[in-house]
Design a protein around this motif. Structure first.
Motif, PDB file in Angstrom:
ATOM      1  N   LEU A   1       0.507  -0.929   0.278  1.00  0.00           N
ATOM      2  CA  LEU A   1      -0.147  -0.120  -0.391  1.00  0.00           C
ATOM      3  C   LEU A   1       0.796   1.059   0.061  1.00  0.00           C
ATOM      4  O   LEU A   1       1.496   1.255   0.532  1.00  0.00           O
ATOM      5  CB  LEU A   1      -1.139   0.468   1.204  1.00  0.00           C
ATOM      6  N   SER A   2       0.604   2.511  -0.795  1.00  0.00           N
ATOM      7  CA  SER A   2       1.467   3.816  -0.728  1.00  0.00           C
ATOM      8  C   SER A   2       0.479   4.573   0.291  1.00  0.00           C
ATOM      9  O   SER A   2       0.103   3.713   0.781  1.00  0.00           O
ATOM     10  CB  SER A   2       0.606   4.360  -2.374  1.00  0.00           C
ATOM     11  N   PRO A   3       2.172   5.267   1.124  1.00  0.00           N
ATOM     12  CA  PRO A   3       1.888   5.914   1.812  1.00  0.00           C
ATOM     13  C   PRO A   3       0.485   6.958   2.044  1.00  0.00           C
ATOM     14  O   PRO A   3      -0.524   6.729   3.475  1.00  0.00           O
ATOM     15  CB  PRO A   3       2.415   6.834   1.833  1.00  0.00           C
ATOM     16  N   GLN A   4      -1.032   7.408   0.719  1.00  0.00           N
ATOM     17  CA  GLN A   4      -1.581   7.649   1.030  1.00  0.00           C
ATOM     18  C   GLN A   4      -2.599   6.517   0.694  1.00  0.00           C
ATOM     19  O   GLN A   4      -3.585   6.925   1.868  1.00  0.00           O
ATOM     20  CB  GLN A   4      -2.514   8.271  -0.575  1.00  0.00           C
ATOM     21  N   GLN A   5      -3.243   5.601   0.612  1.00  0.00           N
ATOM     22  CA  GLN A   5      -3.557   4.536   0.652  1.00  0.00           C
ATOM     23  C   GLN A   5      -3.577   4.058   2.042  1.00  0.00           C
ATOM     24  O   GLN A   5      -4.208   3.688   2.752  1.00  0.00           O
ATOM     25  CB  GLN A   5      -3.558   3.145  -0.428  1.00  0.00           C
ATOM     26  N   LEU A   6      -2.001   3.930   2.920  1.00  0.00           N
ATOM     27  CA  LEU A   6      -2.089   3.974   4.037  1.00  0.00           C
ATOM     28  C   LEU A   6      -3.228   4.531   4.816  1.00  0.00           C
ATOM     29  O   LEU A   6      -4.025   4.517   6.324  1.00  0.00           O
ATOM     30  CB  LEU A   6      -0.790   3.304   4.445  1.00  0.00           C
ATOM     31  N   ALA A   7      -2.695   6.122   4.493  1.00  0.00           N
ATOM     32  CA  ALA A   7      -3.243   6.647   5.649  1.00  0.00           C
ATOM     33  C   ALA A   7      -5.517   7.292   5.055  1.00  0.00           C
ATOM     34  O   ALA A   7      -5.690   7.604   6.302  1.00  0.00           O
ATOM     35  CB  ALA A   7      -3.038   8.875   4.483  1.00  0.00           C
ATOM     36  N   SER A   8      -5.753   6.145   3.906  1.00  0.00           N
ATOM     37  CA  SER A   8      -7.080   6.734   3.493  1.00  0.00           C
ATOM     38  C   SER A   8      -7.616   5.341   4.661  1.00  0.00           C
ATOM     39  O   SER A   8      -7.891   5.343   5.091  1.00  0.00           O
ATOM     40  CB  SER A   8      -7.650   5.723   2.423  1.00  0.00           C
ATOM     41  N   LEU A   9      -6.467   4.662   4.888  1.00  0.00           N
ATOM     42  CA  LEU A   9      -7.259   3.552   5.748  1.00  0.00           C
ATOM     43  C   LEU A   9      -7.041   4.033   6.835  1.00  0.00           C
ATOM     44  O   LEU A   9      -8.104   3.794   8.073  1.00  0.00           O
ATOM     45  CB  LEU A   9      -6.283   2.724   6.139  1.00  0.00           C
ATOM     46  N   TYR A  10      -6.344   4.374   7.993  1.00  0.00           N
ATOM     47  CA  TYR A  10      -5.964   5.279   8.737  1.00  0.00           C
ATOM     48  C   TYR A  10      -6.768   6.404   9.233  1.00  0.00           C
ATOM     49  O   TYR A  10      -7.348   6.421  10.678  1.00  0.00           O
ATOM     50  CB  TYR A  10      -4.783   5.437   9.453  1.00  0.00           C
ATOM     51  N   ARG A  11      -7.290   6.723   8.463  1.00  0.00           N
ATOM     52  CA  ARG A  11      -8.693   7.901   8.475  1.00  0.00           C
ATOM     53  C   ARG A  11      -9.849   7.864   9.102  1.00  0.00           C
ATOM     54  O   ARG A  11     -10.171   7.835   9.629  1.00  0.00           O
ATOM     55  CB  ARG A  11      -8.552   8.724   7.579  1.00  0.00           C
TER      56      ARG A  11
END
Length: 160
Positions: free
Chosen positions: A35-45
């Motif tokens: 997962l890219s940092p952006q995709q990871l950020a989306s899950l964290y959000r």
């Protein structure tokens, strides 16, 4: 089979299907390393989102060793800890601060830490304060008393 699950996760990530991503990660053990940092950020959000607020996936990602300091709001320069503190989400704050890698001193675009953002939530602020102190004590130089040799000191009871 695992390859199909991992491919489905990447497809769900590309199409911003958070519920599907969480399902694949939690129920099918999908690999999150690609997962890219952006995709990871989306899950964290999703773990700290006021409407969803289900931190199971966030906890799972942290257990897998994923970076807890990913910016979930690049405009504000907020990490997951910033967001969790700002909405008073003590459970997520605890999950994050249980990770050694979480940067408790990270500042946002305005120079605020999670501690500052938690000012409307005394319980969250107290927890962050305690963890900050624990971190500072753990990283400080230990106190080592100097060696004292009483025979090297002259004792003069008369004070002269």
């Amino acid at each position: 089979m695992q390859e199909r699950i991992d491919k489905a996760l990447m497809n769900a990530a590309e199409h911003k299907q958070g519920v599907m991503q969480e399902h694949l990660i939690l129920n099918h053990g999908a690999n999150t390393t690609d997962l890219s940092p952006q995709q990871l950020a989306s899950l964290y959000r999703r773990g700290v989102d006021d409407r969803i607020n289900d931190p199971r996936c966030l906890a799972h990602l942290l257990e897998q060793g994923r970076d807890p300091n990913v910016l979930i709001n690049a405009n504000k320069k907020w990490t997951v800890l910033h967001k969790a503190a700002s909405v008073g989400n003590l459970l997520v704050v605890k999950l994050l601060l249980a990770q050694d890698a979480t940067d408790i001193d990270a500042t946002d675009k305005q120079g605020r830490t999670a501690l500052k953002l938690a000012e409307n939530y005394p319980e969250v602020q107290a927890y962050i304060n305690r963890k900050t102190l624990e971190k500072r004590l753990a990283n400080s130089v230990p106190f080592v008393p100097f060696a004292f040799d009483p025979s090297a000191v002259e004792f003069n009871p008369s004070g002269q």
